[in-house]
Design a protein around this motif. Structure first.
Motif, PDB file in Angstrom:
ATOM      1  N   GLU A 156       0.504  -1.065  -0.334  1.00  0.00           N
ATOM      2  CA  GLU A 156       0.371  -0.462  -0.270  1.00  0.00           C
ATOM      3  C   GLU A 156       0.775   1.042  -0.001  1.00  0.00           C
ATOM      4  O   GLU A 156       0.053   2.163  -0.367  1.00  0.00           O
ATOM      5  N   HIS A 158      -5.444  -8.478  -3.735  1.00  0.00           N
ATOM      6  CA  HIS A 158      -6.010  -8.763  -2.952  1.00  0.00           C
ATOM      7  C   HIS A 158      -5.775  -9.303  -1.911  1.00  0.00           C
ATOM      8  O   HIS A 158      -4.616 -10.790  -2.225  1.00  0.00           O
ATOM      9  N   GLN A 198      -9.336 -12.223   2.326  1.00  0.00           N
ATOM     10  CA  GLN A 198     -10.603 -11.648   2.972  1.00  0.00           C
ATOM     11  C   GLN A 198     -10.862 -10.669   0.718  1.00  0.00           C
ATOM     12  O   GLN A 198     -11.911  -9.338   1.656  1.00  0.00           O
ATOM     13  N   GLU A 199     -10.222 -10.630   0.343  1.00  0.00           N
ATOM     14  CA  GLU A 199     -10.370  -9.662  -0.963  1.00  0.00           C
ATOM     15  C   GLU A 199      -9.971  -8.080  -0.350  1.00  0.00           C
ATOM     16  O   GLU A 199     -10.636  -7.158  -0.717  1.00  0.00           O
ATOM     17  N   ASN A 200      -9.149  -8.119   0.765  1.00  0.00           N
ATOM     18  CA  ASN A 200      -8.430  -6.813   0.993  1.00  0.00           C
ATOM     19  C   ASN A 200      -7.611  -6.154  -0.210  1.00  0.00           C
ATOM     20  O   ASN A 200      -6.536  -7.473  -0.436  1.00  0.00           O
TER      21      ASN A 200
END
Length: 617
Positions: free
Chosen positions: A26, A102, A105-107
């Motif tokens: 990120e 991702h 948890q698809e984060n």
């Protein structure tokens, strides 16, 4: 798609990916990268882990970082970014594809970025852009358009310039048929239909200069060219160019008309016109020059020098004139020159030579203009001869008038005096004596009138025909007729004239001429020696020259030369001298367009030279 943090196996797989791929978290820090990505950006594989991508790639730009931020925020599923980087090999361009990374948890835990080197494509795009710009400028300046026809779709495509040349509206749809119909009816349309057929049926390219009629009704000259498009050896379409050349063709037509007009003018001038280069080779000649040199076409003279057309001495004079004009840049104007062709014919010209200057002011050749004045010169000679003859005749007329006036006045005065004596005389015997004197005066008057009449006959019968006479035979005949006279006076005649010698004369005159000269030679012989008379002849510049030489008394030419051939002029105290013979003889010779000369020395003898013209005129 990989989910979550990559395992060691996954990292090893990512490392070997054939495409340039990098995983960032990120904070845009490198988590892992493929070998291809590291190689493309020339990075150290041991110095990339955990470092922000912006630190590794220093020239990404602010807009690129914003695009990555949008992607990681979930505002964009895929982002394409172009980066311009400076590397050791120079400037490079890359295209980046970004998708979110991702976990289970698809984060979104980062980004997966794939890159592609598009430097070559970018350079080609730049080249194409420049080329299109150049083509557009060329098209606008040269008024050149393009077109393409597809057989399968039956569609004809025109570029903007092609549409502009045809003056059609923006919504006009060209087809093969209406394109052909734009060509002017007749030669242009028929030619266009034929070449298109040849191109489609036989695959033959073409290039034609034709006329069209635009949508606005304007006639234009165009250069249309086309070539077939082949796929696997089969014609599938046509492509070509279309150029507006109306100004060029119109200018050419005007130039050709001007050239034709100028050529017509030059060829119909009554002058010889030519242009020579610096080596005196003819590069232009007109019809008069061709006619003069006896050729039917200018090509027979072009490239030739005067040395190939005239005798060397004539050509050398002309070449010196050419060099003088080209070196001094001063023209020769209306100079009277002569020329002699290879066949020996000599002509006279009024010639002008003018230097032909190039753009630097130096002579690149010369222009020559010649007027053949041969006939004029001949007429001048004839006129001069005519004036001389008229002058001579006038002198003769004045002389004759003086003679007539003097002689007749003397006879008249003599008659008047004798008649006056007769009227007043009383003595009969004296009257008889006066009558005898009157009869003698009458006889003398008749002789004078006969002499004057003979002179008049000679000068009025100038149109009597001349005939060829063998000179030697004629002299022998006259000598034979005078044989008694010659024998009585112990005179001897030697005739050395050749048997073949002929003269053009009036037969009656030649007898009189020969007889006069022979009898004069005998009459005025030296009393101390016998008379010897010699005849000889030779050819000299259009004349047969007869010489009559004697050993007589001779004549003092200093004293009597200007009176020698005068009427009633005598130069010796001889009882038979009348002073008429030489006068009549000279008139007879001149009546036949001849002339007579004399050489004489007192006590030695006299030589008369008679010139008989060869030409019967």
């Amino acid at each position: 798609m990989l989910k979550g943090a990559p395992t060691a196996t996954q990292s090893y797989l990512i490392k070997q990916l054939p495409s340039a791929t990098v995983f960032v978290n990120e904070r845009f820090e490198v988590v892992h990268a493929s070998d291809q990505w590291i190689a493309d950006f020339e990075l150290d594989p041991f110095d990339i882990q955990g470092k922000p991508i912006s630190q590794l790639l220093t020239k990404t730009g602010h807009s690129w970082e914003q695009a990555l931020q949008a992607c990681i925020s979930g505002n964009s599923d895929e982002t394409k970014v172009h980066l311009n980087l400076d590397t050791a090999t120079g400037e490079t361009w890359s295209e980046w594809t970004c998708i979110p990374w991702h976990d289970e948890q698809e984060n979104i835990i980062g980004l997966i970025i794939q890159t592609e080197d598009i430097t070559r494509r970018k350079l080609l795009e730049e080249q194409n852009k420049k080329l299109n710009s150049h083509l557009k400028a060329t098209s606008e300046i040269g008024k050149i358009g393009s077109w393409e026809y597809c057989f399968k779709e039956n569609t004809l495509t025109w570029c903007d310039m092609t549409r502009i040349i045809h003056e059609v509206s923006d919504d006009f749809v060209p087809t093969l048929d209406n394109a052909v119909n734009f060509y002017k009816d007749g030669h242009s349309r028929n030619t266009m239909a034929m070449v298109i057929h040849e191109a489609t049926a036989k695959g033959i390219s073409y290039s034609e200069r034709l006329q069209i009629v635009t949508a606005q009704g304007k006639e234009l000259w165009v250069q249309t060219a086309g070539r077939p498009i082949f796929i696997e050896g089969k014609v599938v379409g046509l492509t070509g160019t279309f150029q507006n050349i109306d100004e060029q063709v119109t200018s050419e037509i005007k130039t050709k008309k001007s050239e034709h007009l100028l050529r017509t003018l030059i060829d119909n001038l009554p002058l010889n016109v030519f242009i020579k280069d610096t080596d005196s080779r003819k590069i232009l000649v007109n019809k008069s020059e061709c006619d003069y040199l006896g050729v039917s076409h200018p090509e027979e003279l072009l490239g030739k020098t005067d040395f190939e057309l005239y005798d060397e001495d004539v050509a050398q004079i002309s070449r010196k004139e050419d060099l003088r004009v080209m070196e001094t840049l001063r023209p020769i104007l209306s100079q009277e020159t002569w020329n002699r062709k290879k066949n020996g014919k000599k002509t006279t010209f009024l010639t002008s030579k003018i230097p032909l200057l190039d753009e630097t002011g130096k002579a690149s050749g010369l222009i020559g203009i010649s007027l053949d004045i041969t006939d004029i010169k001949q007429k001048e000679e004839e006129l001069r001869d005519l004036v001389n003859v008229a002058s001579l005749q006038n002198k003769k007329l004045i002389n004759f008038a003086h003679i007539v006036s003097h002689n007749l006045r003397s006879h008249s005065a003599n008659f008047s005096m004798l008649l006056d004596f007769l009227v007043n005389e009383k003595d009969e015997s004296e009257k008889d004596n006066l009558l005898k004197m009157l009869i003698n005066a009458s006889d003398n008057l008749l002789v004078t009138l006969e002499n004057l009449n003979e002179v008049v006959d000679i000068n009025t019968n100038v149109n009597l025909d001349k005939k060829p006479i063998p000179l030697k035979n004629k002299i022998d005949t006259v000598v034979h007729n005078l044989s008694a006279y010659l024998g009585k006076n112990n005179a001897h005649v030697t005739n050395t004239v050749c048997d073949s010698t002929e003269i053009q004369v009036i037969p009656a005159y030649i007898d009189s001429i020969l007889m006069n000269f022979i009898t004069n030679s005998v009459r005025y012989k030296d009393p101390e020696r016998d008379a010897n008379i010699t005849f000889s002849a030779k050819d000299e510049e259009g004349y047969t020259v007869l010489s009559i030489t004697d050993n007589g008394l001779g004549i003092d030419l200093e004293k009597y030369g200007d009176k020698l051939f005068g009427m009633y002029k005598t130069f010796h105290k001889h009882c038979d001298a009348r002073g008429i013979g030489l006068y009549i003889t000279k008139n007879q010779i001149e009546a036949m367009n001849g002339k007579v000369g004399i050489e004489s020395e007192v006590g030695v003898g006299t030589k008369f030279t008679i010139y008989f013209k060869k030409k019967n005129d």
